[in-house]
Design a protein around this motif. Structure first.
Motif, short mmCIF file in Angstrom:
data_model
loop_
_atom_site.label_atom_id
_atom_site.label_comp_id
_atom_site.label_asym_id
_atom_site.label_seq_id
_atom_site.Cartn_x
_atom_site.Cartn_y
_atom_site.Cartn_z
N UNK A 117 0.86 -1.17 0.00
CA UNK A 117 0.00 0.00 0.00
C UNK A 117 0.90 1.22 0.00
N UNK A 118 0.63 2.16 -0.90
CA UNK A 118 1.43 3.38 -0.99
C UNK A 118 0.51 4.60 -0.98
N UNK A 119 1.09 5.74 -0.59
CA UNK A 119 0.32 6.97 -0.45
C UNK A 119 -0.10 7.57 -1.79
N UNK A 120 0.69 7.33 -2.84
CA UNK A 120 0.37 7.88 -4.15
C UNK A 120 1.18 7.17 -5.22
N UNK A 121 0.67 7.17 -6.44
CA UNK A 121 1.33 6.57 -7.60
C UNK A 121 1.32 7.64 -8.69
N UNK A 122 2.34 7.66 -9.58
CA UNK A 122 2.35 8.66 -10.64
C UNK A 122 1.00 8.74 -11.38
N UNK A 123 0.64 9.96 -11.73
CA UNK A 123 -0.58 10.28 -12.47
C UNK A 123 -1.85 9.94 -11.70
N UNK A 124 -1.72 9.64 -10.40
CA UNK A 124 -2.89 9.33 -9.59
C UNK A 124 -3.45 7.93 -9.83
N UNK A 125 -2.67 7.07 -10.50
CA UNK A 125 -3.14 5.71 -10.81
C UNK A 125 -3.48 4.96 -9.53
N UNK A 126 -4.43 4.04 -9.64
CA UNK A 126 -4.84 3.27 -8.47
C UNK A 126 -3.90 2.10 -8.18
N UNK A 127 -3.13 1.67 -9.18
CA UNK A 127 -2.20 0.55 -8.99
C UNK A 127 -1.08 0.66 -10.02
N UNK A 128 0.09 0.18 -9.65
CA UNK A 128 1.22 0.07 -10.57
C UNK A 128 1.87 -1.29 -10.31
N UNK A 129 2.18 -2.01 -11.40
CA UNK A 129 2.73 -3.35 -11.23
C UNK A 129 3.95 -3.50 -12.13
N UNK A 130 5.01 -4.11 -11.57
CA UNK A 130 6.17 -4.49 -12.35
C UNK A 130 6.34 -5.99 -12.29
N UNK A 131 7.15 -6.53 -13.21
CA UNK A 131 7.22 -7.97 -13.35
C UNK A 131 8.63 -8.40 -13.72
N UNK A 132 9.02 -9.57 -13.23
CA UNK A 132 10.28 -10.21 -13.63
C UNK A 132 9.90 -11.57 -14.20
N UNK A 133 10.46 -11.88 -15.38
CA UNK A 133 10.16 -13.16 -16.03
C UNK A 133 11.45 -13.81 -16.51
N UNK A 134 11.39 -15.14 -16.63
CA UNK A 134 12.48 -15.90 -17.25
C UNK A 134 12.03 -16.28 -18.66
N UNK A 135 12.91 -16.05 -19.64
CA UNK A 135 12.59 -16.37 -21.03
C UNK A 135 13.69 -17.25 -21.62
N UNK A 136 13.36 -17.96 -22.68
CA UNK A 136 14.35 -18.80 -23.39
C UNK A 136 15.25 -17.93 -24.23
#
Length: 161
Positions: free
Chosen positions: A142-161
């Motif tokens: 939970x954060x106090x604010x996100x850029x542009x007032x967005x309700x959620x921001x998600x980042x991801x790490x993946x393994x690829x071939x």
């Protein structure tokens, strides 16, 4: 928007089609960063914001946005993440071996405690589309604010071939 052009015999693209999901092109960064970085077999995707009709979905959970609305926004983020991941994997999601980790930032009031339920919107979609390879470790803050007032921001790490 790009449509997956991989032959219909690939389960990932069959699932996207069944869900009526068209993956978007990689969005231009809103700052001084890259949308993704590949190092070895790992791909790090920068944070993505939820969008509807090209506009950022704004709001604060616990104030003016419900958990279900947040979950739907997180699902929208997962679709954008898949579009970026497809580009990072050379245009083919079949090269994704596993989603390693998801980090979710939820714009929420100090007393809101359902960040994990909001983040399920992204986690559930990734598992539905990618199967076992879509199941991942994660954290939800939970954060106090996100850029542009967005309700959620998600980042991801993946393994690829």
């Amino acid at each position: 928007m790009t449509t997956a052009t991989t032959p219909a015999s690939h389960p990932i693209y069959d699932k996207l089609k069944a869900l009526n999901i068209t993956l978007p092109d990689v969005a231009a960064p809103a700052g001084a960063y890259l949308p993704f970085i590949k190092t070895g077999n790992l791909v790090y995707l920068s944070g993505h914001l939820p969008k509807r009709d090209g506009k950022v979905i704004t709001g604060q959970l616990g104030k003016n946005t419900s958990t279900e609305e947040g979950k739907s926004a997180a699902r929208a983020v997962a679709i954008d993440l898949l579009g970026t991941l497809q580009a990072a994997a050379g245009g083919d999601l079949n090269r994704v071996k596993r989603i390693v980790k998801l980090m979710s930032l939820v714009n929420s009031t100090a007393d809101y405690t359902e960040q994990h339920l909001v983040t399920n919107g992204a986690s559930e979609l990734l598992a539905e589309v990618l199967g076992e390879a879509g199941r991942h470790a994660r954290c939800a803050f939970g954060v106090a604010q996100i850029p542009l007032g967005a309700c959620v921001e998600i980042e991801l790490i993946a393994e690829v071939e």
